[in-house]
Design a protein around this motif. Structure first.
Motif, PDB file in Angstrom:
ATOM      1  N   ASN A 117       2.325  10.123 -12.655  1.00  0.00           N
ATOM      2  CA  ASN A 117       1.983  10.423 -11.263  1.00  0.00           C
ATOM      3  C   ASN A 117       1.082   9.353 -10.636  1.00  0.00           C
ATOM      4  N   LEU A 118       0.546   8.450 -11.459  1.00  0.00           N
ATOM      5  CA  LEU A 118      -0.301   7.377 -10.918  1.00  0.00           C
ATOM      6  C   LEU A 118       0.510   6.400 -10.069  1.00  0.00           C
ATOM      7  N   ARG A 119       1.811   6.271 -10.354  1.00  0.00           N
ATOM      8  CA  ARG A 119       2.639   5.354  -9.554  1.00  0.00           C
ATOM      9  C   ARG A 119       2.724   5.816  -8.102  1.00  0.00           C
ATOM     10  N   GLU A 120       2.880   7.114  -7.929  1.00  0.00           N
ATOM     11  CA  GLU A 120       2.902   7.712  -6.588  1.00  0.00           C
ATOM     12  C   GLU A 120       1.806   8.770  -6.577  1.00  0.00           C
ATOM     13  N   LEU A 121       0.695   8.440  -5.935  1.00  0.00           N
ATOM     14  CA  LEU A 121      -0.476   9.316  -6.005  1.00  0.00           C
ATOM     15  C   LEU A 121      -0.214  10.707  -5.453  1.00  0.00           C
ATOM     16  N   SER A 122       0.807  10.869  -4.628  1.00  0.00           N
ATOM     17  CA  SER A 122       1.087  12.191  -4.068  1.00  0.00           C
ATOM     18  C   SER A 122       2.074  12.978  -4.928  1.00  0.00           C
TER      19      SER A 122
END
Length: 168
Positions: free
Chosen positions: A22-27
């Motif tokens: 989920n760090l790649r897309e913070l949302s």
């Protein structure tokens, strides 16, 4: 496919269900974030740096620093360009004080003092010691100017507006 959970890295908080993907897309969902007093950089979001002062790093997503702090610097350790260190925080630089009018007023006062000295001592100048008095007055003036020049060279953090006056 079932993957074992890893311990939360030091200096970070991992909300329930955190996933490094989920760090790649913070949302995208819960993910590890820096805790208060720590920061992570976007290039390495799981490596937390402890900040010198907790106020520098509020924690949160990678690259999060306090206002006017450089998020590219390790541990938010410096102010961004256009800001200055003021105790434990960074503050935006203002346009500053225009010193030109102040310098002009100072020069006019200096010239006025010379004319005042000449007017008061007009009779003294006519005497033999008058020229000596004028020479001494001029010498003292140059000595004062040299002293200001030396003070400007000292490695001392002068407060405003003295710093601005010495720099001009």
């Amino acid at each position: 496919e079932w993957i074992d959970c890893l311990p939360c890295p030091p200096g970070m908080k991992c909300p329930f269900g955190s996933d490094m993907k989920n760090l790649r897309e913070l949302s995208a969902g819960p993910h590890p974030v820096a805790s208060l007093g720590h920061m992570t950089r976007s290039a390495d979001p799981l490596k937390a740096f402890k900040c010198r002062l907790p106020e520098h790093c509020p924690g949160g997503p990678p690259g999060t620093c306090a206002a006017y702090r450089n998020s590219d610097a390790v541990a938010c350790g410096e102010c961004i360009s256009g800001a200055y260190e003021d105790g434990s925080s960074c503050k935006a630089c203002s346009d500053g004080v225009d010193v030109v009018p102040f310098v002009i007023v100072m020069i006019l006062c200096f010239i006025g003092l010379i004319f005042l000295a000449l007017a008061v001592s007009r009779e003294t100048i006519k005497q033999t010691g008058g020229m000596l008095t004028c020479t001494l007055l001029l010498g003292l003036t140059f000595t004062a100017m040299q002293t200001l020049g030396i003070l400007d060279q000292l490695a001392f953090e002068w407060p405003e507006p003295v710093r601005t006056i010495l720099q001009s």
